[in-house]
Write a protein that holds these residues in place. Structure first.
Motif, short mmCIF file in Angstrom:
data_model
loop_
_atom_site.label_atom_id
_atom_site.label_comp_id
_atom_site.label_asym_id
_atom_site.label_seq_id
_atom_site.Cartn_x
_atom_site.Cartn_y
_atom_site.Cartn_z
N THR A 13 0.83 -1.20 0.00
CA THR A 13 0.00 0.00 0.00
C THR A 13 0.87 1.25 0.00
N LYS A 14 0.34 2.31 -0.59
CA LYS A 14 1.01 3.61 -0.57
C LYS A 14 0.19 4.61 0.22
N ILE A 15 -0.76 4.08 0.99
CA ILE A 15 -1.70 4.92 1.72
C ILE A 15 -1.61 4.63 3.22
N ALA A 16 -1.64 5.70 4.01
CA ALA A 16 -1.62 5.54 5.47
C ALA A 16 -2.81 6.29 6.07
N LYS A 17 -3.52 5.63 6.97
CA LYS A 17 -4.59 6.29 7.73
C LYS A 17 -3.94 6.97 8.93
N LEU A 18 -3.99 8.30 8.97
CA LEU A 18 -3.32 9.05 10.02
C LEU A 18 -4.24 9.31 11.21
N THR A 19 -5.52 9.58 10.93
CA THR A 19 -6.53 9.75 11.98
C THR A 19 -7.81 9.09 11.48
N ASP A 20 -8.86 9.18 12.27
CA ASP A 20 -10.14 8.61 11.85
C ASP A 20 -10.77 9.35 10.69
N ALA A 25 -1.67 9.61 0.97
CA ALA A 25 -1.19 8.75 -0.12
C ALA A 25 0.11 9.35 -0.64
N SER A 26 1.09 8.48 -0.90
CA SER A 26 2.41 8.96 -1.31
C SER A 26 2.94 8.17 -2.49
N ALA A 27 3.52 8.88 -3.44
CA ALA A 27 4.27 8.27 -4.52
C ALA A 27 5.74 8.55 -4.26
N GLY A 28 6.59 7.70 -4.77
CA GLY A 28 8.03 7.91 -4.58
C GLY A 28 8.70 6.68 -4.02
N MET A 29 9.84 6.90 -3.42
CA MET A 29 10.66 5.79 -2.90
C MET A 29 9.96 5.10 -1.72
N GLN A 30 9.89 3.78 -1.77
CA GLN A 30 9.16 3.00 -0.77
C GLN A 30 9.70 3.19 0.63
N ALA A 31 10.99 3.15 0.83
CA ALA A 31 11.57 3.27 2.17
C ALA A 31 11.29 4.65 2.77
N GLU A 32 11.42 5.68 1.97
CA GLU A 32 11.16 7.03 2.46
C GLU A 32 9.67 7.24 2.71
N ARG A 33 8.83 6.66 1.86
CA ARG A 33 7.38 6.73 2.06
C ARG A 33 7.00 6.07 3.38
N HIS A 34 7.55 4.90 3.63
CA HIS A 34 7.27 4.17 4.87
C HIS A 34 7.72 4.98 6.09
N THR A 160 1.73 1.29 -13.53
CA THR A 160 0.54 1.24 -12.67
C THR A 160 0.27 -0.22 -12.35
N GLY A 161 -0.01 -0.50 -11.10
CA GLY A 161 -0.15 -1.88 -10.63
C GLY A 161 -1.40 -2.59 -11.08
N ASP A 162 -1.69 -3.68 -10.38
CA ASP A 162 -2.81 -4.55 -10.72
C ASP A 162 -4.11 -4.12 -10.06
N SER A 163 -4.05 -3.21 -9.12
CA SER A 163 -5.26 -2.76 -8.44
C SER A 163 -5.04 -1.36 -7.89
N CYS A 164 -6.13 -0.74 -7.50
CA CYS A 164 -6.01 0.56 -6.81
C CYS A 164 -6.86 0.51 -5.56
N GLU A 165 -6.44 1.26 -4.58
CA GLU A 165 -7.16 1.38 -3.33
C GLU A 165 -7.95 2.68 -3.37
N ILE A 166 -9.23 2.58 -3.10
CA ILE A 166 -10.09 3.76 -3.09
C ILE A 166 -10.58 3.97 -1.66
N TYR A 167 -10.31 5.15 -1.12
CA TYR A 167 -10.76 5.50 0.22
C TYR A 167 -11.81 6.59 0.11
N MET A 168 -12.93 6.41 0.80
CA MET A 168 -13.99 7.39 0.85
C MET A 168 -14.08 7.92 2.27
N ILE A 169 -13.90 9.22 2.44
CA ILE A 169 -13.93 9.84 3.76
C ILE A 169 -15.24 10.60 3.88
N THR A 170 -16.04 10.22 4.87
CA THR A 170 -17.32 10.89 5.13
C THR A 170 -17.38 11.22 6.62
#
Length: 184
Positions: A13-20, A25-34, A160-170
């Motif tokens: 994943t390239k996405i992190a949930k920071l709060t509720d 979402a981040s593009a770039g180098m994996q280690a730095e993203r993590h 572009t990978g095999d899938s995408c993650e879609i997050y809906m914030i309400t």
């Protein structure tokens, strides 16, 4: 996660949930993203422990900018999109460069397929080529548009990978959906 024509993993994943109510979402180098995601989660937890409430999306936007700017001479090699709800409950999206400059915008596109997606979103979100048809999209229309955009990108961009993650914030929280793309 890939490098050149090699696929290191299909399930990173390239996405992190920071709060509720806030995701990054981040593009770039994996280690730095993590590392960046880990640092921001720690700052969000410290804020919550100190103030007994979660950091607002606007505050998280500034925190991310400060974190990136602090490392400006040896920056995190990441290009980030932060999303959440503002104080009025409206959706908010911020785009960042590697050293913390940011802007609140209707949408942001980062990564290898960004050039392909920008023209579609200019037409379907901002209605730049057909202003007479401008309207607000529903959540369902927005999710379907994101699926269409990623389907178009995956047809033309080998990175572009095999899938995408879609997050809906309400106001009710964050919902997550995985959307599989063409796997050939």
């Amino acid at each position: 996660m890939s490098y050149g024509y090699s696929i290191a993993s299909r399930n990173v994943t390239k996405i992190a949930k920071l709060t509720d109510g806030c995701i990054l979402a981040s593009a770039g180098m994996q280690a730095e993203r993590h590392t960046l995601h880990k640092v921001l989660k720690a700052k969000a937890t410290m804020f919550e422990n100190t103030h007994r409430k979660q950091m607002s999306a606007h505050s998280m936007a500034q925190c991310l900018s400060n974190t990136l700017y602090y490392k400006r001479f040896f920056p995190y090699y990441t290009f980030n999109v932060l999303a959440g709800l503002d104080e009025k409950g409206a959706g908010s999206v911020w785009g960042y460069d590697a050293i913390g400059s940011y802007e609140r915008v209707p949408y942001v596109v980062n990564g290898s397929g960004s050039a392909l997606a920008t023209s579609i979103l200019d037409n379907q979100v901002l209605f730049k080529t057909q202003p007479q048809n401008k309207r607000d999209l529903t959540l369902e229309e927005t999710v379907n548009l994101v699926k269409d955009v990623f389907t178009c990108i995956s047809e033309r961009d080998i990175y572009t990978g095999d899938s995408c993650e879609i997050y809906m914030i309400t106001k009710d929280g964050i919902q997550h959906e995985d959307f599989n793309l063409k796997k050939d």
